[in-house]
Write a protein that holds these residues in place. Structure first.
Motif, short mmCIF file in Angstrom:
data_model
loop_
_atom_site.label_atom_id
_atom_site.label_comp_id
_atom_site.label_asym_id
_atom_site.label_seq_id
_atom_site.Cartn_x
_atom_site.Cartn_y
_atom_site.Cartn_z
N ALA A 142 0.83 -0.97 -0.04
CA ALA A 142 0.14 0.00 0.05
C ALA A 142 0.68 1.43 -0.03
O ALA A 142 1.71 1.29 0.64
CB ALA A 142 -1.13 0.12 1.05
N THR A 177 0.79 5.33 0.30
CA THR A 177 0.04 6.71 0.62
C THR A 177 0.14 7.73 -0.36
O THR A 177 0.85 7.61 -1.47
CB THR A 177 0.90 7.50 1.83
N ARG A 235 -8.60 1.23 -2.24
CA ARG A 235 -8.30 1.70 -1.10
C ARG A 235 -8.15 0.40 -0.08
O ARG A 235 -9.02 -0.27 0.20
CB ARG A 235 -9.16 2.61 -0.49
N VAL A 236 -6.91 0.50 0.52
CA VAL A 236 -6.55 -0.49 1.58
C VAL A 236 -6.12 0.11 2.85
O VAL A 236 -5.80 1.36 2.83
CB VAL A 236 -5.62 -1.63 0.98
N GLU A 237 -5.88 -0.80 3.93
CA GLU A 237 -5.31 -0.09 5.21
C GLU A 237 -3.85 0.20 4.83
O GLU A 237 -2.96 -0.63 4.40
CB GLU A 237 -5.17 -1.36 6.23
N GLY A 238 -3.50 1.62 5.04
CA GLY A 238 -2.31 2.26 4.92
C GLY A 238 -2.00 2.81 3.58
O GLY A 238 -1.15 3.39 3.31
#
Length: 393
Positions: free
Chosen positions: A346, A348, A378-381
């Motif tokens: 992932a 940012t 969109r994923v965690e992180g």
């Protein structure tokens, strides 16, 4: 204030009726904030973001001696002066019981049904949403705002109906403000094709406004959602209409102004959409028509896209076309952005900006479009390539 509410059995029952998720005390604190502060109060929003709703509420209605001197202290004291006259536990309890009486739901930030696009408003984001109808529609995609003049012409209402009907039939959620004119035409057309539509109100969801749209709003509740950030019993006012407009712009993946005068309130919605980096479209009209002067102003001063068909409106949020590969290759910034994102880890937004060399505002806007097109997720992180999407050479 929270202690007295928590201990009140009627309040606990009312909160259960609202089916709110999460910590009951946090929910009560946020309900209290919706009573205390006017929509979009940035001082209240900053305080909640920094301290959490409950601690912020304690400070808001506490003693002024707890406020440190300085510019920030003066700002907070001014906020306390606005909030304290409304700091009545009974008013909070009445807001919840009133919502329960009309079978409204209380939706909080972080809830599965909270539309995360509202978080882009930062400290001006709503503290809660009061929803009648199906709150899950708020997170259905794509969502398109169709707005315009109350005193619309037959031309404007015809186009609003044609656009909203075809978009809703294709699966889009039509978002508008429940007003006469363009708003009403858009809602009715979406309902007419058994599509989904959401009306954001400037007053409480227990108040049908305008009165002439009582039946329309009732129909929206049956198959869509009627939403407000102010509690039940709150009257719509001019400044609340303007504040409401930011929610319409923020919740939508694109905003289209069908018809608007030079000083139409729809331009306020368009301004919020532009400030948030949301795609903005405007429908042209006769150059002699005062009812289209605002749309022409958007095309000239706000870099709005000229849209004349539902297909052109879909292009605003990157709706699928028959040749997505060709469409992607035509935009070098999107190609650079996709090349910067991998499917392994992932990234940012900041890292994507660094790798691609594309400005942060444009990266955020393009990520939303690419997500709708199924190319990123969109994923965690952060963000990743969606499954099955390879790198473009």
């Amino acid at each position: 204030m929270i202690e007295s509410l928590v201990e009140d059995p009627e309040v606990r029952i009312a909160l259960e009726r609202l089916r709110a998720h999460g910590d009951p005390e946090e929910a009560l604190a946020r309900v209290a904030w919706s009573v205390l502060a006017e929509p979009g109060d940035g001082v209240a929003g900053a305080l909640i973001a920094e301290m959490g709703a409950r601690d912020a509420l304690d400070l808001a209605v506490g003693a002024g001696s707890r406020v440190r001197p300085g510019t920030r202290g003066r700002t907070l004291l001014e906020g306390q002066a606005r909030w304290k006259p409304r700091a009545d536990p009974r008013a909070v309890a009445d807001a919840m019981s009133g919502a329960g009486d009309v079978d409204a739901r209380l939706i909080l930030p972080g809830d599965p049904m909270w539309p995360v696009t509202l978080d882009d408003l930062g400290v001006h984001a709503p503290t809660v949403l009061w929803v009648r109808g199906d709150p899950e529609i708020l997170c259905a995609e794509p969502r398109v705002a169709i707005v315009g003049a109350r005193a619309a012409s037959a031309y404007g209402e015809m186009l609003a109906g044609d656009f909203a009907g075809e978009l809703a039939a294709g699966g889009a959620v039509v978002v508008s403000g429940g007003a006469y004119g363009i708003d009403g035409a858009a809602h009715r057309a979406a309902l007419g094709v058994e599509g989904r539509t959401v009306a954001f109100l400037a007053g409480g969801v227990d108040r049908a406004y305008p009165q002439g749209h009582q039946q329309l709003l009732r129909r929206i509740v049956e198959t869509g959602a009627v939403v407000s950030e102010v509690p039940c019993g709150t009257a719509p006012t001019k400044w609340r209409f303007l504040s409401r407009n930011r929610l319409i712009a923020a919740v939508s993946h694109a905003t289209v102004v069908v018809e608007a005068g030079w000083r139409s309130g729809s331009l306020n919605t368009a301004g919020h959409a532009a400030a948030l980096g949301r795609p903005l479209g405007a429908v042209p009209g006769p150059v002699t028509s005062a009812a289209s002067a605002g749309c022409h102003r958007l095309l000239r001063e706000y870099d709005a896209r000229c849209v004349t068909t539902p297909a052109e409106i879909r292009e605003l949020w990157g709706g699928r076309t028959d040749a997505p590969e060709v469409a992607m290759r035509s935009d070098p910034d999107q190609v650079r952005l996709l090349d910067a994102i991998t499917g392994r880890s992932a990234l940012t937004v900041r890292e994507i900006c660094r790798r691609s060399g594309v400005a942060p505002e444009k990266v955020s806007a393009m990520l939303g479009v690419l997500e709708l097109d199924g190319m990123v997720k969109r994923v965690e992180g952060g963000w990743q390539r969606a499954g099955g999407v390879g790198r473009r050479g």
